[in-house]
Design a protein around this motif. Sequence first.
Motif, PDB file in Angstrom:
ATOM      1  N   LYS A  35       0.832  -1.208   0.000  1.00 41.62           N
ATOM      2  CA  LYS A  35       0.000   0.000   0.000  1.00 41.62           C
ATOM      3  C   LYS A  35       0.862   1.252   0.000  1.00 41.62           C
ATOM      4  N   LEU A  36       1.956   1.226   0.757  1.00 46.78           N
ATOM      5  CA  LEU A  36       2.847   2.390   0.808  1.00 46.78           C
ATOM      6  C   LEU A  36       3.511   2.634  -0.548  1.00 46.78           C
ATOM      7  N   LYS A  37       3.862   1.562  -1.243  1.00 46.55           N
ATOM      8  CA  LYS A  37       4.427   1.715  -2.583  1.00 46.55           C
ATOM      9  C   LYS A  37       3.395   2.308  -3.536  1.00 46.55           C
ATOM     10  N   SER A  38       2.160   1.837  -3.425  1.00 44.00           N
ATOM     11  CA  SER A  38       1.098   2.357  -4.272  1.00 44.00           C
ATOM     12  C   SER A  38       0.835   3.835  -3.983  1.00 44.00           C
ATOM     13  N   LEU A  39       0.810   4.212  -2.712  1.00 44.41           N
ATOM     14  CA  LEU A  39       0.596   5.613  -2.331  1.00 44.41           C
ATOM     15  C   LEU A  39       1.759   6.484  -2.785  1.00 44.41           C
ATOM     16  N   THR A  40       2.963   5.937  -2.694  1.00 43.93           N
ATOM     17  CA  THR A  40       4.143   6.671  -3.160  1.00 43.93           C
ATOM     18  C   THR A  40       4.033   6.966  -4.652  1.00 43.93           C
TER      19      THR A  40
END
Length: 306
Positions: free
Chosen positions: A213-218
């Motif tokens: 999720k953090l990669k997607s948000l980044t």
Amino acid sequence: MKEYHDMYDRMAKRCLMLSNRAIIQFINGIYEVNHPLDSEVTYNWTEHEDDDLRKTLADTIITIGGVSSYHLEFQMSEDGSITFRILEYGFNHAIKKQKDEAVLEFPEPILICLYEAKAVPAEKTLEIRFGKQGVYHYKVPVIKYLALSQEELHQKNMIILIPFQLLKLRKEIEKEITEENLKALKYLVTHDIINSIAMNVEAGNITPTDGRKLKSLTLQLYHHIYDKYQEVADEGVSEAVEEALILDIDVIEMEHKKEIKKKEKEIEEKQSEVDALKLLLQGKSPEEAAEILHISMERMEEIMKS
């Protein structure tokens, strides 16, 4: 300007909606407390209205273990009234959660500045005067996010805010796009951000799902900030960033889709069996039909459970 701030507001809220484990680690780190990682996490998504019917959102107040409440406020630019608003939000929360009519308990506040806040003090203070009863200083600790080193971010368990590392180079690139700052942007994403996520997943600070999720948000925030600069795309920075961030996400998505297709096939096969059993009901005696229907219902229950 409103759309600009709304984007960062939504991003901050999504970062705060990761797994309970990640949120508790974050709270423990920035408040220097020690809540068990299996504690209950409650989000106080509450909308208040003041006397002028202006809506104020108190949606960053998080309660851990049903007892301790923490108020996290994010700021994208200098705002002289922010301390008063934090007090107001805290007051509204305290009123709503009041258990003892003689006690009003406020959540613990922290202000996280997501801009270059060199001139901002480490603590904001609002003086409250109670006449003859004296003066009280309401204090809000300040975290200057962009000024923190990678080591400090790790010590404070602030991995859930890692997408906002992209803001470190925003001003530099706005001022002038150079080969040096383009290389720095590429390195920031493909090395600092991705490595930090991997390290925290391995350490158990966040779950693998949190990491994805953090990669997607980044990636979303990267496009929001840097897509307007053609030079970033021309120099291959965007391509490198997408390859680094999308690869893992795509692999997981493909595995997820395979699992869904497998489950759909199983359901179709079971449904075919049920349809075949129903056909057997035709022309049967009541006793035989009852037995076949009983078998059919058992099969249907298996389908519903799967």
